[in-house]
Design a protein around this motif. Structure first.
Motif, PDB file in Angstrom:
ATOM      1  N   GLY A 275      53.579  25.071  35.413  1.00  0.00           N
ATOM      2  CA  GLY A 275      52.941  23.801  36.291  1.00  0.00           C
ATOM      3  C   GLY A 275      53.915  23.116  37.213  1.00  0.00           C
ATOM      4  N   GLY A 276      53.613  21.981  37.648  1.00  0.00           N
ATOM      5  CA  GLY A 276      54.435  21.357  38.664  1.00  0.00           C
ATOM      6  C   GLY A 276      55.213  20.254  37.891  1.00  0.00           C
ATOM      7  N   VAL A 277      55.487  19.240  38.822  1.00  0.00           N
ATOM      8  CA  VAL A 277      56.094  18.070  38.132  1.00  0.00           C
ATOM      9  C   VAL A 277      55.437  17.158  37.164  1.00  0.00           C
ATOM     10  N   SER A 278      54.121  17.489  37.010  1.00  0.00           N
ATOM     11  CA  SER A 278      53.359  16.819  35.918  1.00  0.00           C
ATOM     12  C   SER A 278      53.843  17.392  34.594  1.00  0.00           C
ATOM     13  N   LEU A 279      54.178  18.562  34.514  1.00  0.00           N
ATOM     14  CA  LEU A 279      54.467  19.390  33.240  1.00  0.00           C
ATOM     15  C   LEU A 279      56.027  18.847  33.019  1.00  0.00           C
ATOM     16  N   VAL A 280      56.918  18.381  34.066  1.00  0.00           N
ATOM     17  CA  VAL A 280      58.026  18.227  33.756  1.00  0.00           C
ATOM     18  C   VAL A 280      57.949  16.760  32.781  1.00  0.00           C
ATOM     19  N   GLU A 281      57.198  15.880  33.706  1.00  0.00           N
ATOM     20  CA  GLU A 281      56.916  14.513  32.817  1.00  0.00           C
ATOM     21  C   GLU A 281      56.256  14.808  31.544  1.00  0.00           C
ATOM     22  N   GLN A 282      55.440  15.673  31.372  1.00  0.00           N
ATOM     23  CA  GLN A 282      55.009  15.861  30.070  1.00  0.00           C
ATOM     24  C   GLN A 282      55.983  16.027  28.850  1.00  0.00           C
ATOM     25  N   LEU A 283      56.793  17.122  29.280  1.00  0.00           N
ATOM     26  CA  LEU A 283      57.812  17.497  28.521  1.00  0.00           C
ATOM     27  C   LEU A 283      58.959  16.506  28.109  1.00  0.00           C
ATOM     28  N   LEU A 284      58.967  15.365  29.284  1.00  0.00           N
ATOM     29  CA  LEU A 284      60.006  14.309  28.970  1.00  0.00           C
ATOM     30  C   LEU A 284      59.578  13.493  27.781  1.00  0.00           C
ATOM     31  N   GLN A 285      58.275  13.569  27.505  1.00  0.00           N
ATOM     32  CA  GLN A 285      57.520  12.790  26.581  1.00  0.00           C
ATOM     33  C   GLN A 285      57.395  13.559  25.207  1.00  0.00           C
ATOM     34  N   ASP A 286      57.773  14.803  25.201  1.00  0.00           N
ATOM     35  CA  ASP A 286      57.569  15.631  24.102  1.00  0.00           C
ATOM     36  C   ASP A 286      58.531  14.951  23.023  1.00  0.00           C
ATOM     37  N   PRO A 287      57.939  14.938  21.938  1.00  0.00           N
ATOM     38  CA  PRO A 287      58.704  14.270  20.740  1.00  0.00           C
ATOM     39  C   PRO A 287      59.724  15.143  20.435  1.00  0.00           C
ATOM     40  N   LYS A 288      59.696  16.498  20.357  1.00  0.00           N
ATOM     41  CA  LYS A 288      61.029  17.367  19.699  1.00  0.00           C
ATOM     42  C   LYS A 288      61.881  17.313  21.227  1.00  0.00           C
ATOM     43  N   LEU A 289      61.255  17.926  22.138  1.00  0.00           N
ATOM     44  CA  LEU A 289      62.327  18.357  23.287  1.00  0.00           C
ATOM     45  C   LEU A 289      63.012  17.292  23.692  1.00  0.00           C
ATOM     46  N   SER A 290      62.398  15.894  23.808  1.00  0.00           N
ATOM     47  CA  SER A 290      63.004  14.755  24.441  1.00  0.00           C
ATOM     48  C   SER A 290      64.274  14.069  23.530  1.00  0.00           C
TER      49      SER A 290
END
Length: 509
Positions: A275-290
């Motif tokens: 996706g775009g920047v929205s996917l980046v922002e979504q992953l920044l909130q990902d409980p594991k990845l963040s």
């Protein structure tokens, strides 16, 4: 003759036997023994009294280029070079071969594709595999910490060629790189802007630039439970997702590379997202990845990158794709790859990627591998896949049956009567000295019709015709090949008139 024919047949059969052993990867001793037998048979055969027979061909994975093909290549190169120069790049060159140790250990699993040369003068050498590692060696050797450069040259890979798809063993790369310590993502954004400018200018079809970050990949592997020792090999499996299905990739990771099925499933949840920047922002909130420091740094930089790409007006061409892995070991941060899109045949379908035409990324640790003190020079760059682009452009021109000019001749010097060769030679020399691209036919007394036909076939726009009357009047008859309009031009004004009609600038002295 019968004995010779029988011997030739034995040579042929023994040759096939040797090739079969090589394909079966038989022992070196067995192959050597059979090769010796083959050489003895050939020695008995001797030389035929007639002409020696041999196959006229280019080596596997290489090709010749006709004048028409070279004309297409030059136009593509011109578009690329003008773009590189527009962005302030200097040009460098490096040797076609390097010390073997320079290239060893820089390409991961692709190192097996490097062409090694025999010991030459006490040095073990290899043909360059790409232009990036030689560039890093150049920076370290010359103690350079800041340069924006481009380099267009041939590279060599001992690959299985697929020449119809622009995949060769000898091919050109067109690289642009920015080396130096700068604020985050500004040079990276410019590289992506350049990639979009070139692909748009070449008009080869719709394209999409996939973007990811090695730190996000490594962070993702860590949180999914991939052992550190398997990061790179799992990375190369993920990179195949643009060609094969997730199920095939999973089977490779589990069946061939020994990854636990539940770990592979966790990877699958991530790498099938784009996706775009929205996917980046979504992953920044990902409980594991963040919670992973590397992944967090990569996502933060990608968010900044998308801001700059929006300002450059190319964000609509960019997709954050978690399956993009790029196989080369030297990438350390942002990575990207441009693919041509096959537009959907039915409404609602997504465009399908049909092949990579450009790629690149950030490699901050490569120069330090060559520096005696390990000093790092941050670098980011891109490479245009010109061979694939050439194939696409050639196919398009053939489909359109479009005529391609293979010379740049502006004017043919012709004569209307016989015995005017000396005058033609004098005039063509005057034009050459003035910087005009001119030709004449290599005949003493060519027919005017033949001269005009030559112009039409070669696409030459103008004919400068000398006749006895014109010589008396001090003029040259200038004829437009397409409109057939003729005007008398004073000899001293001819150069300026040709320049005016062909829009040629004055020569730089």
């Amino acid at each position: 003759m019968a004995d010779r024919a029988a011997l030739e047949e034995l040579v042929r059969l023994q040759g096939e036997h040797v090739r079969g052993l090589k394909q079966q990867k038989a022992s070196a001793e067995q192959i050597e023994e059979e090769v010796t037998k083959l050489l003895k048979l050939k020695a008995q055969l001797g030389h035929d009294e007639g002409k020696q027979k041999f196959v006229l061909k280019t080596p596997k994975g290489t090709r010749d280029y006709s004048p028409r093909q070279m004309a297409v290549r030059e136009k593509v190169f011109d578009v690329i070079i003008r773009c590189f120069k527009r962005h302030g790049a200097e040009v460098i060159d490096t040797p076609v071969f390097e010390l073997k140790e320079t290239l060893t250990g820089k390409y991961g699993e692709d190192s097996k594709l490097i062409y090694d040369l025999k010991d030459q003068g006490g040095e073990l050498l290899s043909l360059r595999y790409d232009l990036t590692v030689p560039f890093a060696r150049y920076l370290a050797m010359n103690k350079l910490t800041n340069i924006k450069r481009y380099h267009i040259a041939k590279v060599y890979r001992r690959d299985n060629p697929a020449m119809t798809r622009g995949r060769y063993r000898e091919f050109y790369q067109c690289d642009f790189d920015i080396a130096g310590q700068f604020d985050p993502m500004i040079p990276d954004a410019e590289c992506l802007k350049i990639m979009c400018e070139i692909l748009s200018s070449l008009q080869i079809g719709n394209f999409l630039v996939k973007v990811n970050d090695r730190r996000i990949l490594d962070g993702m592997f860590a949180v999914c439970g991939v052992p550190d020792s398997k990061f790179r090999t799992i990375c190369s499996s993920v990179d195949k997702l643009d060609k094969v299905s997730w199920e095939e990739v999973k089977n490779e990771m589990v069946g061939e590379k020994g990854l636990a099925p539940e770990v592979a499933d966790r990877i699958g949840d991530y790498v099938q997202q784009h996706g775009g920047v929205s996917l980046v922002e979504q992953l920044l909130q990902d409980p594991k990845l963040s919670q992973n420091k590397q992944a967090l740094e990569g996502l933060g930089d990608l968010k900044l990158l998308f801001e700059y790409l929006t300002l450059f007006g190319v964000d609509d061409k960019i997709s954050f794709d978690l399956s993009l892995a790029r196989g080369l070991d030297y990438y350390t941060g942002v990575i990207y790859e441009a693919v041509l899109l096959q537009m959907p045949t039915q409404a609602g379908e997504e465009p399908l990627g049909v092949g990579s035409v450009a790629a690149g990324g950030r490699y901050d640790g490569l120069v330090g591998m060559f520096d005696p003190k390990g000093r790092k020079v941050p670098c980011v760059g891109l490479s245009i896949g010109v061979e694939r682009i050439f194939s696409i452009v050639e196919q398009r021109l053939e489909a359109l049956e479009e005529k391609v000019r293979t010379t740049e001749t502006q004017v043919l010097v012709a004569s209307a009567q016989k015995k005017l060769l000396e005058e033609r030679l004098k005039l063509v020399s005057e034009l050459w000295d003035a910087g005009i691209k001119a030709e004449l036919l290599y005949k003493k007394n060519p027919k005017l019709l033949n001269q005009l036909q030559y112009c039409e076939e070669a696409g030459i726009p103008l004919v400068a015709i000398i006749g006895e009357q014109e010589l008396k009047d001090g003029v040259i008859k200038l004829r437009s090949v397409t409109s057939r309009e003729e005007v008398d031009v004073r000899r001293e004004d001819l150069v300026e008139e040709i320049r005016r009609r062909t829009n040629q600038p004055l020569p730089i002295c």
